[in-house]
Design an enzyme around this catalytic site. Structure first.
Site, PDB file in Angstrom:
ATOM      1  CE  LYS A 163      44.817  29.718  30.883  1.00  0.00           C
ATOM      2  NZ  LYS A 163      45.748  29.474  29.793  1.00  0.00           N
ATOM      3  CG  PHE A 164      47.987  30.538  36.821  1.00  0.00           C
ATOM      4  CD1 PHE A 164      47.664  29.197  37.040  1.00  0.00           C
ATOM      5  CD2 PHE A 164      48.505  30.893  35.580  1.00  0.00           C
ATOM      6  CE1 PHE A 164      47.869  28.250  36.056  1.00  0.00           C
ATOM      7  CE2 PHE A 164      48.718  29.947  34.599  1.00  0.00           C
ATOM      8  CZ  PHE A 164      48.396  28.616  34.826  1.00  0.00           C
ATOM      9  NE  ARG A 165      42.731  31.982  43.960  1.00  0.00           N
ATOM     10  CZ  ARG A 165      41.460  32.213  44.257  1.00  0.00           C
ATOM     11  NH1 ARG A 165      40.988  33.433  44.225  1.00  0.00           N
ATOM     12  NH2 ARG A 165      40.657  31.208  44.580  1.00  0.00           N
ATOM     13  CG  LEU A 166      48.833  35.713  38.028  1.00  0.00           C
ATOM     14  CD1 LEU A 166      49.934  35.251  37.086  1.00  0.00           C
ATOM     15  CD2 LEU A 166      49.434  36.470  39.211  1.00  0.00           C
ATOM     16  CG  HIS A 167      42.006  37.928  39.246  1.00  0.00           C
ATOM     17  ND1 HIS A 167      41.706  36.770  38.576  1.00  0.00           N
ATOM     18  CD2 HIS A 167      41.923  37.634  40.564  1.00  0.00           C
ATOM     19  CE1 HIS A 167      41.443  35.821  39.459  1.00  0.00           C
ATOM     20  NE2 HIS A 167      41.581  36.310  40.676  1.00  0.00           N
TER      21      HIS A 167
END
Ligand SMILES: Cc1cc2nc3c(=O)[nH]c(=O)nc-3n(C[C@H](O)[C@H](O)[C@H](O)COP(=O)(O)O)c2cc1C
Length: 190
Positions: A163-167
């Site tokens: 989520k939220f580009r917090l890969h």
């Protein structure tokens, strides 16, 4: 390597061999990288195997510089794997067994294609006709100029969407020699 095999298993069911497609990058004599897609045909804890023409550009580059990078991307699984390592030729027995499992027209195609050499469509058709006639209804042997490379990894990097580009990003590096060899694991900022 277990995680690599697990993720490759997860991708196995994807349509049109998407799960097996990987970008293979080699380095030329001039130090410049070049990339193309090939299919991984076998994998286990010893490495990942692909097959190709041994006179192709990639094979000629690997002769001089046996290090490669591989990249898998599966959009439907939101995953990427990067692999770096050294290549070695698979044994004749292993290449023969895989070649024998290929459809007959692919076997003829392997004989007909002077992969990466300048070509004309007519010449390719002529060569297909020639080798089709030559082998008749008998078995098609593996061409001496066709074989497999096993990529033996010393670096692996797994990436998965969060989520939220917090890969999620995690790499494994093989260090040491002989019995001292060991993998170290490291999380990376996305
Ligand atoms: C989906 C896909 C799969 C491919 N699989 C292979 C393969 O397994 N082996 C191979 O030699 N070329 C394969 N190719 C062709 C290569 O991308 C490339 O054009 C060819 O190997 C010549 O590359 P080179 O001139 O750099 O040696 C594939 C291409 C695509 C698009």
């Amino acid at each position: 390597m277990e995680q690599l095999c697990r993720w490759l298993e997860d991708a196995k069911g994807l349509p049109e061999e998407e799960g097996a497609r990987m970008v293979l990058s080699t380095v030329g004599e001039n130090g410049r990288p070049s990339s193309r897609v090939v299919l991984v045909k076998n994998y286990d804890s010893s490495g990942l195997v692909f097959y190709t023409n041994l006179r192709s550009r990639k094979a000629r580059e690997l002769d001089l510089q046996p290090y490669v990078s591989l990249c898998f991307h599966w959009s439907s699984l939101n995953r990427q794997i990067r692999v770096e390592g050294r290549v070695e030729l698979v044994s004749d027995a292993e290449a023969d067994a895989y070649f024998a499992s290929r459809p007959r027209m692919s076997q003829i195609g392997a004989w007909a294609s002077k992969q990466s050499s300048p070509a004309s469509e007519l010449e390719l058709e002529k060569r297909v006709a020639y080798f089709t006639a030559k082998f008749g209804s008998g078995p098609v042997p593996r061409p001496p100029f066709w074989g497999g490379f096993r990529v033996v990894p010393d670096y692996l990097e797994f990436w998965e969407v969060r989520k939220f580009r917090l890969h999620f990003r995690e790499c494994f590096r093989l260090t040491g020699e002989g019995w001292e060899k060991q993998w170290t694991k490291q999380r990376l900022f996305p």
